[in-house]
Design a protein around this motif. Structure first.
Motif, PDB file in Angstrom:
ATOM      1  N   PRO A  39      47.438  27.044-105.345  1.00  0.00           N
ATOM      2  CA  PRO A  39      48.459  26.349-104.558  1.00  0.00           C
ATOM      3  C   PRO A  39      48.178  24.846-104.495  1.00  0.00           C
ATOM      4  CG  PRO A  39      47.568  28.231-103.353  1.00  0.00           C
ATOM      5  CD  PRO A  39      46.716  28.040-104.555  1.00  0.00           C
ATOM      6  N   VAL A  40      49.218  24.048-104.694  1.00  0.00           N
ATOM      7  CA  VAL A  40      49.105  22.591-104.624  1.00  0.00           C
ATOM      8  C   VAL A  40      49.899  22.141-103.408  1.00  0.00           C
ATOM      9  CG1 VAL A  40      49.582  20.412-105.781  1.00  0.00           C
ATOM     10  CG2 VAL A  40      48.868  22.402-107.125  1.00  0.00           C
ATOM     11  N   ILE A  41      49.224  21.457-102.479  1.00  0.00           N
ATOM     12  CA  ILE A  41      49.855  20.998-101.237  1.00  0.00           C
ATOM     13  C   ILE A  41      50.034  19.488-101.311  1.00  0.00           C
ATOM     14  CG2 ILE A  41      49.711  20.964 -98.719  1.00  0.00           C
ATOM     15  CD1 ILE A  41      49.437  23.821 -99.593  1.00  0.00           C
ATOM     16  N   ASP A  42      51.251  19.029-101.090  1.00  0.00           N
ATOM     17  CA  ASP A  42      51.564  17.599-101.103  1.00  0.00           C
ATOM     18  C   ASP A  42      51.446  17.064 -99.673  1.00  0.00           C
ATOM     19  OD1 ASP A  42      52.570  15.041-101.318  1.00  0.00           O
ATOM     20  OD2 ASP A  42      54.391  15.640-102.389  1.00  0.00           O
ATOM     21  N   LEU A  43      50.352  16.333 -99.413  1.00  0.00           N
ATOM     22  CA  LEU A  43      50.147  15.788 -98.068  1.00  0.00           C
ATOM     23  C   LEU A  43      51.071  14.604 -97.781  1.00  0.00           C
ATOM     24  CD1 LEU A  43      46.260  15.970 -97.652  1.00  0.00           C
ATOM     25  CD2 LEU A  43      48.003  17.642 -96.999  1.00  0.00           C
ATOM     26  N   GLY A  44      51.817  14.172 -98.783  1.00  0.00           N
ATOM     27  CA  GLY A  44      52.746  13.067 -98.596  1.00  0.00           C
ATOM     28  C   GLY A  44      54.110  13.506 -98.065  1.00  0.00           C
ATOM     29  N   VAL A  51      53.994  21.128 -94.127  1.00  0.00           N
ATOM     30  CA  VAL A  51      52.653  20.970 -94.702  1.00  0.00           C
ATOM     31  C   VAL A  51      51.695  21.979 -94.058  1.00  0.00           C
ATOM     32  CG1 VAL A  51      50.665  19.431 -94.947  1.00  0.00           C
ATOM     33  CG2 VAL A  51      52.965  18.538 -95.309  1.00  0.00           C
ATOM     34  N   VAL A  52      51.757  22.096 -92.736  1.00  0.00           N
ATOM     35  CA  VAL A  52      50.887  23.032 -92.023  1.00  0.00           C
ATOM     36  C   VAL A  52      51.172  24.467 -92.476  1.00  0.00           C
ATOM     37  CG1 VAL A  52      50.329  24.005 -89.758  1.00  0.00           C
ATOM     38  CG2 VAL A  52      50.547  21.531 -90.033  1.00  0.00           C
ATOM     39  N   LYS A  53      52.437  24.811 -92.633  1.00  0.00           N
ATOM     40  CA  LYS A  53      52.809  26.158 -93.088  1.00  0.00           C
ATOM     41  C   LYS A  53      52.285  26.421 -94.496  1.00  0.00           C
ATOM     42  CE  LYS A  53      56.941  26.751 -90.265  1.00  0.00           C
ATOM     43  NZ  LYS A  53      58.403  26.832 -90.250  1.00  0.00           N
ATOM     44  N   LEU A  54      52.403  25.430 -95.374  1.00  0.00           N
ATOM     45  CA  LEU A  54      51.915  25.585 -96.750  1.00  0.00           C
ATOM     46  C   LEU A  54      50.404  25.783 -96.779  1.00  0.00           C
ATOM     47  CD1 LEU A  54      54.082  22.853 -98.532  1.00  0.00           C
ATOM     48  CD2 LEU A  54      54.287  25.341 -98.809  1.00  0.00           C
ATOM     49  N   ILE A  55      49.691  25.018 -95.957  1.00  0.00           N
ATOM     50  CA  ILE A  55      48.234  25.154 -95.890  1.00  0.00           C
ATOM     51  C   ILE A  55      47.864  26.536 -95.354  1.00  0.00           C
ATOM     52  CG2 ILE A  55      46.149  24.347 -94.708  1.00  0.00           C
ATOM     53  CD1 ILE A  55      47.342  21.488 -94.917  1.00  0.00           C
ATOM     54  N   PHE A  65      43.005  25.660-101.727  1.00  0.00           N
ATOM     55  CA  PHE A  65      44.188  25.000-102.259  1.00  0.00           C
ATOM     56  C   PHE A  65      43.795  23.632-102.781  1.00  0.00           C
ATOM     57  CE2 PHE A  65      43.862  24.434 -97.705  1.00  0.00           C
ATOM     58  CZ  PHE A  65      43.957  23.062 -97.541  1.00  0.00           C
ATOM     59  N   GLN A  66      44.683  23.019-103.525  1.00  0.00           N
ATOM     60  CA  GLN A  66      44.489  21.655-104.034  1.00  0.00           C
ATOM     61  C   GLN A  66      45.469  20.751-103.297  1.00  0.00           C
ATOM     62  OE1 GLN A  66      45.082  21.240-108.251  1.00  0.00           O
ATOM     63  NE2 GLN A  66      45.132  19.027-108.151  1.00  0.00           N
ATOM     64  N   VAL A  67      45.047  19.532-102.988  1.00  0.00           N
ATOM     65  CA  VAL A  67      45.959  18.603-102.329  1.00  0.00           C
ATOM     66  C   VAL A  67      46.277  17.427-103.243  1.00  0.00           C
ATOM     67  CG1 VAL A  67      45.279  19.215 -99.989  1.00  0.00           C
ATOM     68  CG2 VAL A  67      44.111  17.362-101.137  1.00  0.00           C
ATOM     69  N   GLY A  71      45.932  10.127-100.178  1.00  0.00           N
ATOM     70  CA  GLY A  71      45.613   8.767 -99.766  1.00  0.00           C
ATOM     71  C   GLY A  71      44.215   8.300-100.125  1.00  0.00           C
ATOM     72  N   VAL A  72      43.421   9.164-100.761  1.00  0.00           N
ATOM     73  CA  VAL A  72      42.074   8.773-101.174  1.00  0.00           C
ATOM     74  C   VAL A  72      42.194   8.076-102.529  1.00  0.00           C
ATOM     75  CG1 VAL A  72      39.748   9.586-101.742  1.00  0.00           C
ATOM     76  CG2 VAL A  72      41.070  10.718 -99.944  1.00  0.00           C
TER      77      VAL A  72
END
Length: 89
Positions: A39-44, A51-55, A65-67, A71-72
């Protein structure tokens, strides 16, 4: 007994013994298969609830999961990977 933790800021040349798992407890990577659908989660995303539901779903279904868009900086990621792959002998 003096407790050694990496978060104390002390620079160790070797990993403290209490951080090393016995050989019998270590995962055997040869026993794991490749996972092509991590799973790839877009924190943007603007919808923080989504976002919380996806996580939560990724944690329940996969355990990881991968984010992206975290912002890093690329420089910080490259330095982290360099440190993570550096072997202590």
């Amino acid at each position: 007994m003096d407790t050694k933790v990496l978060s104390t800021g002390v620079r160790y040349t070797n990993l403290p013994e209490n951080y090393v798992r016995p050989e019998s407890d270590r995962p055997r990577l040869s026993e794991f298969s490749a996972c092509d659908d991590v799973p790839v989660i877009d924190l943007g995303l603007e919808d923080r609830t989504q976002v919380v539901k996806l996580i939560a779903e990724a944690c329940k279904s996969y355990g990881f999961f991968q984010v992206i868009n975290h912002g890093v900086s690329l420089e910080a990621v490259e330095k982290m990977l360099e440190v993570a792959t550096d072997r202590v002998l």
